[in-house]
Design an enzyme around this catalytic site. Structure first.
Site, mmCIF file in Angstrom:
data_model
loop_
_atom_site.group_PDB
_atom_site.id
_atom_site.type_symbol
_atom_site.label_atom_id
_atom_site.label_comp_id
_atom_site.label_asym_id
_atom_site.label_seq_id
_atom_site.Cartn_x
_atom_site.Cartn_y
_atom_site.Cartn_z
ATOM 1 N N GLY A 7 15.039 11.248 4.282
ATOM 2 C CA GLY A 7 15.431 10.015 3.532
ATOM 3 C C GLY A 7 15.516 10.458 1.981
ATOM 4 N N ALA A 8 16.734 10.365 1.623
ATOM 5 C CA ALA A 8 17.214 11.029 0.214
ATOM 6 C C ALA A 8 17.328 9.723 -0.629
ATOM 7 C CB ALA A 8 18.569 11.770 0.255
ATOM 8 N N GLY A 9 16.928 8.515 -0.248
ATOM 9 C CA GLY A 9 16.971 7.342 -0.903
ATOM 10 C C GLY A 9 16.172 7.256 -2.362
ATOM 11 N N VAL A 11 12.844 6.445 -2.900
ATOM 12 C CA VAL A 11 11.538 7.289 -3.029
ATOM 13 C C VAL A 11 11.687 8.764 -2.594
ATOM 14 C CG1 VAL A 11 9.251 7.315 -1.896
ATOM 15 C CG2 VAL A 11 10.549 5.235 -2.394
ATOM 16 N N GLY A 12 12.463 9.184 -1.645
ATOM 17 C CA GLY A 12 12.755 10.551 -0.900
ATOM 18 C C GLY A 12 13.128 11.097 -2.361
ATOM 19 N N ASP A 32 18.965 13.191 5.384
ATOM 20 C CA ASP A 32 19.477 11.960 5.426
ATOM 21 C C ASP A 32 20.488 11.537 6.474
ATOM 22 O OD1 ASP A 32 18.911 9.362 3.123
ATOM 23 O OD2 ASP A 32 20.561 9.087 4.365
ATOM 24 N N ARG A 88 5.922 -6.089 3.938
ATOM 25 C CA ARG A 88 5.951 -4.670 4.339
ATOM 26 C C ARG A 88 5.977 -4.685 5.815
ATOM 27 N NH1 ARG A 88 2.378 -4.030 0.137
ATOM 28 N NH2 ARG A 88 3.319 -2.564 -1.722
ATOM 29 N N SER A 119 7.187 5.722 4.829
ATOM 30 C CA SER A 119 7.861 4.464 5.412
ATOM 31 C C SER A 119 6.903 3.338 5.736
ATOM 32 C CB SER A 119 8.781 4.860 6.588
ATOM 33 O OG SER A 119 9.633 6.011 6.277
ATOM 34 N N ASN A 120 7.507 2.136 5.478
ATOM 35 C CA ASN A 120 6.654 0.945 5.652
ATOM 36 C C ASN A 120 6.943 0.290 6.812
ATOM 37 O OD1 ASN A 120 4.649 0.599 3.477
ATOM 38 N ND2 ASN A 120 6.327 -0.008 2.005
ATOM 39 N N ASP A 148 -1.594 2.928 -4.659
ATOM 40 C CA ASP A 148 -2.135 1.601 -5.085
ATOM 41 C C ASP A 148 -3.403 1.813 -6.002
ATOM 42 O OD1 ASP A 148 -0.664 0.513 -3.175
ATOM 43 O OD2 ASP A 148 -2.000 0.838 -1.520
ATOM 44 N N ARG A 151 -1.854 2.233 -9.458
ATOM 45 C CA ARG A 151 -1.479 0.934 -9.889
ATOM 46 C C ARG A 151 -2.718 0.383 -10.287
ATOM 47 N NH1 ARG A 151 3.198 -0.372 -5.140
ATOM 48 N NH2 ARG A 151 4.853 0.626 -6.376
ATOM 49 N N HIS A 175 -2.527 -0.609 3.538
ATOM 50 C CA HIS A 175 -1.163 -0.576 2.332
ATOM 51 C C HIS A 175 -0.326 -2.053 2.430
ATOM 52 C CE1 HIS A 175 1.342 0.766 -0.555
ATOM 53 N NE2 HIS A 175 2.491 0.920 0.132
HETATM 54 P P1 NAI Z 1 16.269 3.712 0.465
HETATM 55 O O1 NAI Z 1 17.049 2.544 1.248
HETATM 56 O O2 NAI Z 1 16.473 3.921 -1.036
HETATM 57 O O3 NAI Z 1 16.273 5.060 1.326
HETATM 58 C C1 NAI Z 1 16.171 5.093 2.500
HETATM 59 C C2 NAI Z 1 16.847 6.303 2.925
HETATM 60 O O4 NAI Z 1 16.652 6.490 4.472
HETATM 61 C C3 NAI Z 1 18.300 5.992 2.908
HETATM 62 O O5 NAI Z 1 19.035 6.977 2.284
HETATM 63 C C4 NAI Z 1 18.749 5.933 4.498
HETATM 64 O O6 NAI Z 1 20.208 6.535 4.573
HETATM 65 C C5 NAI Z 1 17.871 6.981 5.042
HETATM 66 N N1 NAI Z 1 17.766 6.995 6.438
HETATM 67 C C6 NAI Z 1 17.758 5.734 7.419
HETATM 68 N N2 NAI Z 1 17.477 6.185 8.416
HETATM 69 C C7 NAI Z 1 17.434 7.752 8.747
HETATM 70 C C8 NAI Z 1 17.410 8.489 9.566
HETATM 71 N N3 NAI Z 1 17.263 8.063 10.705
HETATM 72 N N4 NAI Z 1 17.283 9.798 9.321
HETATM 73 C C9 NAI Z 1 17.252 10.039 7.919
HETATM 74 N N5 NAI Z 1 17.346 9.333 7.012
HETATM 75 C C10 NAI Z 1 17.470 7.959 7.084
HETATM 76 O O7 NAI Z 1 14.583 3.110 0.568
HETATM 77 P P2 NAI Z 1 13.483 3.548 -0.430
HETATM 78 O O8 NAI Z 1 13.175 2.442 -1.542
HETATM 79 O O9 NAI Z 1 13.517 4.998 -0.775
HETATM 80 O O10 NAI Z 1 12.191 3.361 0.727
HETATM 81 C C11 NAI Z 1 11.892 4.362 1.784
HETATM 82 C C12 NAI Z 1 10.846 3.612 2.468
HETATM 83 O O11 NAI Z 1 9.541 3.767 1.778
HETATM 84 C C13 NAI Z 1 10.828 1.970 2.869
HETATM 85 O O12 NAI Z 1 10.650 1.973 4.172
HETATM 86 C C14 NAI Z 1 9.938 1.514 1.943
HETATM 87 O O13 NAI Z 1 9.331 0.178 2.222
HETATM 88 C C15 NAI Z 1 8.689 2.640 1.858
HETATM 89 N N6 NAI Z 1 7.856 2.550 0.770
HETATM 90 C C16 NAI Z 1 6.519 2.878 0.853
HETATM 91 C C17 NAI Z 1 5.796 3.149 0.013
HETATM 92 C C18 NAI Z 1 4.157 3.562 0.041
HETATM 93 O O14 NAI Z 1 3.630 3.491 -0.873
HETATM 94 N N7 NAI Z 1 3.913 3.828 1.255
HETATM 95 C C19 NAI Z 1 6.082 3.051 -1.557
HETATM 96 C C20 NAI Z 1 7.636 2.550 -1.603
HETATM 97 C C21 NAI Z 1 8.651 2.694 -0.679
#
Ligand code: NAI
Length: 308
Positions: A7-9, A11-12, A32, A88, A119-120, A148, A151, A175
């Site tokens: 996941g290079a979004g 958070v990644g 990704d 979540r 991931s959530n 958490d 925060r 969480h």
């Molecule tokens: P984002 O949408 O910016 O990035 C997610 C990335 O995953 C996207 O680039 C997408 O193309 C990629 N992706 C989707 N399916 C895939 C697959 N099968 N293989 C490889 N890559 C794939 O989302 P963001 O903001 O980065 O959040 C990611 C996750 O982290 C979410 O589920 C979010 O709820 C969770 N999260 C958890 C936190 C925690 O404390 N545990 C804190 C913040 C976010």
């Protein structure tokens, strides 16, 4: 050390950036599913190496797990984040399929990997990764409590009016907005209980603001946060890389600890080169125990939605 971040979004990429800047990893691989996305993020980050002064190499791939082979640690951030007003838990439908597939791909190429699930709904996704990979429980870590707790410290320092570095404090439990258990009676400012600095109302406000910390940011940003989540993950990876044996609250597969079994939930753990080196059973008050038990019920309910 080789670290894969799936996941290079938001958070990644943030997590890869912090890991690079802290300069303890030899190699970081971003994966990704979006064509060219991880490659682009990796190239952009690599172009900060001379500016930020790090030697880690960062590469990206669109789903070629052969490039992740031999990873010591893999971080799973793939999946959808929540939008304002969502919980979540509502993400489970899409994210469960992604987390299962990703964790199975990871262990095919890195049989000795330690997996950090982000991931959530994170506690349930951690449980799913544990069940679907069959990895020993020390090698599956859920990241939630480290964020958490950061925060919580931010809110405590703000309420007291002191630097965050003066504050020690921890959030255990699930969480989720309702599942978090900020341990306010155990939190300290320079070893003095924070309860000596805050009225009962202020304490209640800090606890509530901590529990909805993610939702507050999601409302402001239109999507969930990334800097603090990325930084929290990088600290867990660093503790593994340096074998620092630091304590963090993390989601761990419990087997009787805290009177709980067969679920992943946030508890204090020691992180070192083997991942979770030890689950630490701290003394909880009756009220804290009750909150942790209720939180576990919530996590179990979400786990019930998994098709294992
Ligand atoms: P984002 O949408 O910016 O990035 C997610 C990335 O995953 C996207 O680039 C997408 O193309 C990629 N992706 C989707 N399916 C895939 C697959 N099968 N293989 C490889 N890559 C794939 O989302 P963001 O903001 O980065 O959040 C990611 C996750 O982290 C979410 O589920 C979010 O709820 C969770 N999260 C958890 C936190 C925690 O404390 N545990 C804190 C913040 C976010």
């Amino acid at each position: 050390m080789k670290v894969t971040v799936v996941g290079a979004g938001a958070v990644g990429a943030s997590c890869a950036e912090y890991i690079a800047i802290k300069d303890f990893a030899d190699e970081i691989v971003l994966v990704d599913i979006k064509e060219g996305f991880a490659e682009g993020k990796a190239m952009d980050l690599m172009q900060t190496a001379s500016l930020n002064g790090f030697d880690s190499t960062i590469t990206g791939t669109t789903g070629d797990y052969a490039k992740t082979a031999g990873s010591d640690v893999a971080v799973i951030t793939s999946g959808i984040p929540r939008k304002p007003g969502m919980t979540r838990e509502e993400l489970i439908g899409i994210n469960a399929g992604i987390v299962k597939e990703v964790s199975e791909n990871l262990i095919k190429h890195s049989p000795d990997v330690i997996i950090i699930v982000v991931s959530n709904p994170m506690d349930t996704m951690t449980y799913l990764a544990a069940k679907s990979t069959g990895l020993p429980k020390n090698r599956i870590i859920g990241m939630g409590g480290a964020l958490d707790s950061a925060r919580f410290k931010y809110r405590l320092a703000e309420a007291i009016g002191c630097p965050q570095s003066d504050i020690s404090g921890m959030v255990i439990g699930g969480h989720s907005d309702t599942g978090m258990v900020p341990l306010i009676e155990k939190a300290t400012r320079n070893s003095v209980p924070v309860t000596e600095f805050l009225t009962a109302d202020q304490q209640a406000e800090v606890v509530e603001a901590t529990k909805v910390g993610g939702a507050t940011l999601t409302k402001l940003l239109g999507t969930s946060a990334w800097y603090a989540p990325g930084a929290a993950v990088s600290e867990l990876v660093r503790a593994i890389a340096l074998d620092s044996k630091k304590m963090f609250p993390c989601s761990a597969l419990l087997d009787g600890e805290y009177g709980l079994s067969d679920l992943c939930i946030g508890v204090p753990v020691i992180i070192g080169k083997n991942g979770i080196e030890k689950i630490v059973e701290i003394e909880l008050s009756d009220a804290e125990k009750e909150k942790l038990t209720a939180s576990a019920e919530g996590v179990r309910k979400t786990n019930g939605d998994l098709k294992l």
